[in-house]
Design an enzyme around this catalytic site. Sequence first.
Site, PDB file in Angstrom:
ATOM      1  CB  THR A  36     -32.765 -70.471 -94.762  1.00 24.70           C
ATOM      2  OG1 THR A  36     -33.422 -70.790 -93.532  1.00 24.70           O
ATOM      3  CG2 THR A  36     -33.698 -69.661 -95.636  1.00 24.70           C
ATOM      4  CG  ASN A 248     -32.579 -62.305 -87.646  1.00 27.38           C
ATOM      5  OD1 ASN A 248     -32.617 -61.640 -88.684  1.00 27.38           O
ATOM      6  ND2 ASN A 248     -32.555 -63.618 -87.645  1.00 27.38           N
TER       7      ASN A 248
HETATM    8  C1  8OZ Z   1     -30.453 -67.265 -93.322  1.00 28.29           C
HETATM    9  C2  8OZ Z   1     -31.473 -66.650 -94.036  1.00 28.29           C
HETATM   10  C3  8OZ Z   1     -32.756 -66.779 -93.604  1.00 28.29           C
HETATM   11  C4  8OZ Z   1     -33.050 -67.505 -92.457  1.00 28.29           C
HETATM   12  C5  8OZ Z   1     -31.529 -68.791 -89.280  1.00 28.29           C
HETATM   13  C6  8OZ Z   1     -33.397 -69.706 -90.472  1.00 28.29           C
HETATM   14  O1  8OZ Z   1     -30.642 -67.930 -89.220  1.00 28.29           O
HETATM   15  C7  8OZ Z   1     -32.361 -68.890 -90.506  1.00 28.29           C
HETATM   16  C8  8OZ Z   1     -32.039 -68.108 -91.735  1.00 28.29           C
HETATM   17  C9  8OZ Z   1     -30.737 -67.988 -92.175  1.00 28.29           C
HETATM   18  O2  8OZ Z   1     -31.731 -69.565 -88.349  1.00 28.29           O
END
Ligand code: 8OZ
Length: 377
Positions: A36, A248
């Site tokens: 990203t 996350n």
């Molecule tokens: C870093 C910042 C924002 C999104 C992922 C798509 O971790 C991401 C992502 C990584 O899969």
Amino acid sequence: MNPAPHPAQTTRPSLFDPLMVGELHLQNRVVMAPLTRNRAPGTVPTAMMATYYAQRADPATGAGLIISEASQISPQGQGYQDTPGIFSSDQVAAWRVVTDAVHQRGGLIACQLWHVGRISHERLQPGGGQPVSSSARTAASRVMVDGEFIACSPPRALRDDELPGIVADYAHAARCAMDAGFDAVEVHAANGYLLEQFLRDSLNDREGAWGGGLDGRTRLLTEVLQAVAHEAGSGRTGLRLSPVSPVNGLGQDSQPQALYEHVLARLAPLNLAFAHLVEGTTGGARDEVPFDHAALRRHFAGAWVVNNGYTREMALQAVEDGRADAVAFGRPFIANPDLGWRLRHQQPWADADRQTFYRGGERGYTDYPAVAPTTSA
Ligand code: 8OZ
């Protein structure tokens, strides 16, 4: 008469050997992992992105296969500012410039299909609505809005009658990716985003057909892959999994081994082209939580792509031992457009500047020099 070659020389594959991945003929087994970079203002890719991917596309110096940065399948699937979409005609036309540039260098590129679920903010959602998830519990995580990382908004739980629409959005995005000239698609089912929010019992507390036991929690991913493979072809469809990554704010499933083996066993009839595994914590420790990747692989017949903190030595070994068919490198590709060449010729890797990972212009994006001699491409 020539002496018979040593059996090990004829049977052990190398990171630099070609590989069939479904219908794709990779010229080497170095994969560029999705990264990203937030450089698509208004969610539409730019010419600068075409330059960036083209710099990494020549298999003689770069990747045998590029996986694009995560690209949202719908407005609702967006969670960060300036990430590209793959659902509108403007986006398709702009991605076409990127895929043409990659193909001109002799490269291959897959589109990563993404729905962030609850990893989003109301300011990014259509009509300023709530982000959606399996359950109405706020993620302890942050997203980028207006140039800053801020706390995720409280989500609402999707109704059962909305889920066929989500599956249809994935199918539409897969169609768009093919129309944009991508060689394949990768369904992003990792890193705490929507599909993983349905898989794990650390979050999915739904009753009914899309929650509960393993069949219910793996249903959304299964239906998404059926629909996507129908559009793109199973030989051009893969998925990304991160079985024990807690990122996350998702935490761990109570039984990750059983869950992910169920996922791949259930997907087996689809004959997908590849599975792309984030081993351990995404961007972090590889071995904090025990997980038997070899046991997982026994449920999958396609190409096995591994990722997360691989050094040159680890990558060479993994392919030589047959533990993996290919190795994906993420961050190392940011500052080393010619990472494939550096791996082959044992050249040092440049370090990337974190300040320019997300958003911005050419600096820290298209201005990292290659050390490889330029080829004719
Ligand atoms: C870093 C910042 C924002 C999104 C992922 C798509 O971790 C991401 C992502 C990584 O899969």
